[in-house]
Every structure is written in structure tokens, then in C-alpha cells.
Design an enzyme around this catalytic site. Structure first.
Site, PDB file in Angstrom:
ATOM      1  N   GLY A   1       0.879  -1.241  -0.001  1.00 27.67           N
ATOM      2  CA  GLY A   1      -0.061  -0.128  -0.051  1.00 27.67           C
ATOM      3  C   GLY A   1       0.736   1.142  -0.013  1.00 27.67           C
TER       4      GLY A   1
ATOM      5  N   GLU B   1       1.587   1.674  -3.632  1.00 31.26           N
ATOM      6  CA  GLU B   1       0.311   2.151  -3.954  1.00 31.26           C
ATOM      7  C   GLU B   1      -0.206   3.677  -3.884  1.00 31.26           C
ATOM      8  OE1 GLU B   1      -2.856  -1.163  -4.498  1.00 31.26           O
ATOM      9  OE2 GLU B   1      -1.724  -1.858  -2.696  1.00 31.26           O
TER      10      GLU B   1
ATOM     11  N   GLU C   1       2.816  -8.101  -1.444  1.00 27.47           N
ATOM     12  CA  GLU C   1       1.550  -8.670  -1.147  1.00 27.47           C
ATOM     13  C   GLU C   1       1.600 -10.146  -1.315  1.00 27.47           C
ATOM     14  OE1 GLU C   1       1.855  -5.838  -2.754  1.00 27.47           O
ATOM     15  OE2 GLU C   1       0.101  -4.273  -1.806  1.00 27.47           O
TER      16      GLU C   1
HETATM   17  N1  CO8 Z   1       2.186  -3.108   9.081  1.00 30.07           N
HETATM   18  C1  CO8 Z   1       2.390  -3.144  10.433  1.00 30.07           C
HETATM   19  N2  CO8 Z   1       3.649  -3.095  10.976  1.00 30.07           N
HETATM   20  C2  CO8 Z   1       4.610  -2.986  10.184  1.00 30.07           C
HETATM   21  C3  CO8 Z   1       4.461  -2.900   8.866  1.00 30.07           C
HETATM   22  C4  CO8 Z   1       3.303  -3.113   8.068  1.00 30.07           C
HETATM   23  N3  CO8 Z   1       3.185  -2.917   6.839  1.00 30.07           N
HETATM   24  N4  CO8 Z   1       5.878  -2.900   8.265  1.00 30.07           N
HETATM   25  C5  CO8 Z   1       6.710  -2.725   9.447  1.00 30.07           C
HETATM   26  N5  CO8 Z   1       5.754  -2.943  10.528  1.00 30.07           N
HETATM   27  C6  CO8 Z   1       6.427  -2.769  12.002  1.00 30.07           C
HETATM   28  C7  CO8 Z   1       7.212  -4.305  12.306  1.00 30.07           C
HETATM   29  O1  CO8 Z   1       6.244  -5.023  12.930  1.00 30.07           O
HETATM   30  C8  CO8 Z   1       8.094  -3.722  13.406  1.00 30.07           C
HETATM   31  O2  CO8 Z   1       7.198  -3.506  14.792  1.00 30.07           O
HETATM   32  P1  CO8 Z   1       7.974  -3.904  16.239  1.00 30.07           P
HETATM   33  O3  CO8 Z   1       8.919  -2.984  16.115  1.00 30.07           O
HETATM   34  O4  CO8 Z   1       6.681  -3.780  16.897  1.00 30.07           O
HETATM   35  O5  CO8 Z   1       8.172  -5.391  15.943  1.00 30.07           O
HETATM   36  C9  CO8 Z   1       8.512  -2.358  13.216  1.00 30.07           C
HETATM   37  O6  CO8 Z   1       7.546  -1.970  11.943  1.00 30.07           O
HETATM   38  C10 CO8 Z   1       9.746  -2.048  12.316  1.00 30.07           C
HETATM   39  O7  CO8 Z   1       9.933  -3.073  11.418  1.00 30.07           O
HETATM   40  P2  CO8 Z   1      10.931  -4.388  11.121  1.00 30.07           P
HETATM   41  O8  CO8 Z   1      11.520  -4.522  12.461  1.00 30.07           O
HETATM   42  O9  CO8 Z   1      10.386  -5.437  10.489  1.00 30.07           O
HETATM   43  O10 CO8 Z   1      12.175  -3.621  10.226  1.00 30.07           O
HETATM   44  P3  CO8 Z   1      13.274  -4.046   9.321  1.00 30.07           P
HETATM   45  O11 CO8 Z   1      14.121  -3.061   9.248  1.00 30.07           O
HETATM   46  O12 CO8 Z   1      13.765  -5.491   9.879  1.00 30.07           O
HETATM   47  O13 CO8 Z   1      12.337  -4.238   7.946  1.00 30.07           O
HETATM   48  C11 CO8 Z   1      10.698  -4.023   6.350  1.00 30.07           C
HETATM   49  C12 CO8 Z   1      11.745  -3.395   7.096  1.00 30.07           C
HETATM   50  C13 CO8 Z   1      11.608  -4.814   5.166  1.00 30.07           C
HETATM   51  C14 CO8 Z   1       9.795  -2.769   5.660  1.00 30.07           C
HETATM   52  C15 CO8 Z   1       9.698  -4.891   7.127  1.00 30.07           C
HETATM   53  O14 CO8 Z   1       9.250  -4.092   8.217  1.00 30.07           O
HETATM   54  C16 CO8 Z   1       8.749  -5.457   6.241  1.00 30.07           C
HETATM   55  O15 CO8 Z   1       8.706  -6.458   5.330  1.00 30.07           O
HETATM   56  N6  CO8 Z   1       7.463  -4.841   6.612  1.00 30.07           N
HETATM   57  C17 CO8 Z   1       6.070  -5.468   5.657  1.00 30.07           C
HETATM   58  C18 CO8 Z   1       6.273  -4.583   4.394  1.00 30.07           C
HETATM   59  C19 CO8 Z   1       5.003  -5.532   3.679  1.00 30.07           C
HETATM   60  O16 CO8 Z   1       4.748  -6.415   3.470  1.00 30.07           O
HETATM   61  N7  CO8 Z   1       4.016  -4.573   3.102  1.00 30.07           N
HETATM   62  C20 CO8 Z   1       3.003  -4.621   2.512  1.00 30.07           C
HETATM   63  C21 CO8 Z   1       1.874  -4.875   3.520  1.00 30.07           C
HETATM   64  S1  CO8 Z   1       0.407  -5.516   2.694  1.00 30.07           S
HETATM   65  C22 CO8 Z   1      -0.211  -4.470   2.067  1.00 30.07           C
HETATM   66  O17 CO8 Z   1       0.284  -3.226   1.706  1.00 30.07           O
HETATM   67  C23 CO8 Z   1      -1.525  -4.481   1.177  1.00 30.07           C
HETATM   68  C24 CO8 Z   1      -2.229  -3.287   0.428  1.00 30.07           C
HETATM   69  C25 CO8 Z   1      -3.515  -3.630   0.029  1.00 30.07           C
HETATM   70  C26 CO8 Z   1      -4.555  -3.872   1.152  1.00 30.07           C
HETATM   71  C27 CO8 Z   1      -5.978  -4.113   0.558  1.00 30.07           C
HETATM   72  C28 CO8 Z   1      -7.173  -4.031   1.394  1.00 30.07           C
HETATM   73  C29 CO8 Z   1      -7.766  -5.303   1.875  1.00 30.07           C
END
Ligand code: CO8
Length: 264
Positions: free
Chosen positions: A115, A118, A138
Site C-alpha cells: 500500500g 500504491e 503482497e
Molecule cells: N504493517 C504493520 N507493521 C509494520 C509494517 C506493516 N506493513 N511494516 C513494518 N511494521 C512494523 C514491524 O512489525 C516492526 O514492529 P515492532 O518493532 O513492533 O516489531 C516495526 O514496524 C519495524 O519493522 P521491522 O522490525 O520489520 O524493520 P526491518 O528493518 O527489519 O524491516 C521491512 C523493514 C523490510 C520494511 C519490514 O518491516 C517489512 O517487510 N514490512 C512489511 C512490508 C509489507 O509486506 N508491506 C505490504 C503490506 S500488505 C499491503 O500493503 C496490502 C495493501 C492492499 C490492502 C488491500 C485492502 C484489503
């Protein structure tokens, strides 16, 4: 000047007529939960309706992320009907950026994923710092982009490259994103927002009705058949000729002077 709206998960600042909207949820790398979506919609309604605002820049708080996607914790518990309704809601929110009638630039200052890519695609242009990483991960969560990304990315860069990104979920770096045509320009981090503001300011100095109509034509043409796009272009091309600004712009050119646009 009228009071600007206030938000919990966004900063909304006005810099000499240009709104700088910063997504600010540092604990979740600026991931978009429902409340943030609602605030984004409210922010871009303000951009659209406030005559003192001439365009906007969208960016993320901190040095690590632009927007790391939808809030996965929120998505995790949704059922199909709720997810479908959430997708419609998110599409409407991002549509409010694209159709606000004023130029909007994304300043991608870090991770722009799911997102978070997006929402950048809903802006008219994208600038990124060299360290930015973009992707549609995703499918790695067994879902698909749901905020318009399947449509906007393929239209922007073609189905082949869109498939490559969307089906692998792999991230690409800023240089690859620029080569693909997702990112218009790579700008050093310390100049990123300033450069995006400068671009918006430049566009805002052109005839505002013409700018709004040009955006409308491109969106119409990409959303419908080329014939419908041509018809829309004809109608809005004609409409420009009913404005004071068009008279001023052409007169100024012919008189070899700088145009003074009023938005009428
Ligand atoms: N949602 C919620 N929390 C998140 C997200 C997220 N997208 N991304 C990061 N965080 C949180 C982590 O859980 C973490 O929290 P905590 O410290 O409490 O554990 C904090 O942010 C820091 O993140 P990381 O420790 O993972 O940091 P890194 O440096 O190790 O990694 C990354 C950074 C690579 C960006 C990693 O955080 C990651 O992969 N994040 C998720 C990315 C992802 O998959 N995004 C797509 C999500 S799905 C989506 O967007 C669908 C859109 C369409 C929806 C349609 C509606 C139905």
C-alpha cells in the site's frame, strides 16, 4: 489564513501555498491503518478545497520508510467481505489524491512497499532518495495489492514489469525504479522534499485550470478507451479557452512577458 486541519498520524504543513503531508506512524514504519487512511482522505480534501493550497507533496516521517504498506496487524483479522469493503475504501482514499485537481508529488524517503507503493502511484510524479526500496510484497502475504496498485502500476510501466514486481514480491532499488519509469527522478535525501516542493511550485505557477484539466485528461484516457480519452481531451481543451488564464497565458507569450495567472 484559515486554520489548517490537525491529525494524529499525519503532519500537515503549508509552505508558501504547497501542502507537505507527512505520514507519521514511526512504530509501524508509517504503515497505513484505517485511521491514517481517513486522515489522508481528509488531508487531500483540504488540498482540493482550500484555495490557498496550490499543490501537495506526500512523504514519510523519519529516515527509514516512506510507507511500509497497509497495517498488516489490521489486515490479519479481516474476512473476505470486510477486506473487499476495505479495498473499496482504500481505493477511494487514494483516488482523492489523484483527483484533487492540483499537482501532487511523492517524495519517497525509504521503504515504499505494498500500500506504500500504491499510495505513491496515486501521486502524479514520484521522486525518490537513492536508498529507497520499492515493491509490492503482497503475494508474500498471500494477498494482492488492493488500493488500485494492480491497475496503476501496469498502466504506468506496462504489464511485463508490473507482473515481475507483483508476482515475485521482490523489492527493487531506486535506480531500477527510475529505469522502470516508476520514479521520475532520484534526488539526494537531504534535498528530496525541497526538490518535490520545487516541482509542485513550478506546476502551480502554470494556469491552474489547464493543469487540472491536463490531469483529468490523462486520468480519463488511462481509465477508458483512447477514443473516450480523445473526446474528454477535446472537451477540456475547449474548456481551457473559457478561462481568463488562457487569454493571459497566450497574450503574455505573444507580448514576451511573464504570465500572471489567477485561477479563473
Ligand atoms: N504493517 C504493520 N507493521 C509494520 C509494517 C506493516 N506493513 N511494516 C513494518 N511494521 C512494523 C514491524 O512489525 C516492526 O514492529 P515492532 O518493532 O513492533 O516489531 C516495526 O514496524 C519495524 O519493522 P521491522 O522490525 O520489520 O524493520 P526491518 O528493518 O527489519 O524491516 C521491512 C523493514 C523490510 C520494511 C519490514 O518491516 C517489512 O517487510 N514490512 C512489511 C512490508 C509489507 O509486506 N508491506 C505490504 C503490506 S500488505 C499491503 O500493503 C496490502 C495493501 C492492499 C490492502 C488491500 C485492502 C484489503
Amino acid at each position: 489564513m484559515a486554520e489548517l486541519p490537525s491529525f494524529d498520524n499525519l503532519r500537515f504543513e503549508l509552505r508558501e501555498g504547497i501542502a507537505v503531508v507527512t505520514v507519521c506512524r514511526p512504530k509501524a514504519l508509517n504503515a497505513l491503518n484505517t485511521k491514517t487512511h481517513e486522515e489522508v482522505e481528509r488531508a487531500f480534501t483540504e488540498v482540493r478545497t482550500n484555495p490557498e493550497i496550490r499543490g501537495a507533496v506526500l512523504t514519510g516521517d523519519g529516515e527509514k520508510a516512506f510507507v511500509a504498506g497497509a497495517d498488516i496487524a489490521e489486515l490479519a483479522n479481516m474476512g473476505p467481505a470486510e477486506a473487499e469493503a476495505h479495498s473499496a475504501f482504500g481505493q477511494r482514499v487514494f483516488g482523492s489524491i489523484e483527483t484533487c485537481g492540483k499537482p501532487v508529488a511523492a517524495a519517497i524517503n525509504g521503504f515504499s512497499l505494498g500500500g506504500g507503493l500504491e499510495i505513491a502511484l496515486a501521486c502524479h510524479v514520484r521522486f525518490a532518495c537513492p536508498e529507497a526500496k520499492l515493491g509490492l510484497p503482497e503475494v508474500t502475504l498471500a494477498l494482492i495489492p488492493g488500493y488500485g496498485g494492480t491497475q496503476r502500476l501496469a498502466r504506468l510501466i506496462g504489464a511485463g514489469r508490473a507482473f515481475e514486481m507483483m508476482l515475485t514480491g521482490d523489492m527493487i532499488d531506486a535506480a531500477t525504479a527510475e529505469r522502470f519509469g516508476i520514479v521520475n527522478r532520484i534526488v539526494p535525501r537531504d534535498q528530496l522534499v525541497a526538490e518535490a516542493i520545487a516541482w509542485v511550485r513550478k506546476v502551480a505557477s502554470r494556469g491552474p485550470v489547464a493543469v487540472r484539466n491536463a490531469i483529468d485528461c490523462v486520468l480519463t484516457g488511462t481509465d477508458r478507451s483512447v477514443e473516450q480519452g480523445y473526446l474528454r481531451e477535446q472537451a477540456l481543451f475547449g474548456a481551457c479557452f473559457g478561462t481568463d488564464d488562457m487569454r493571459e497565458g497566450t497574450a503574455a507569450f505573444l507580448a514576451k512577458r511573464k504570465a500572471q495567472f489567477t485561477g479563473r
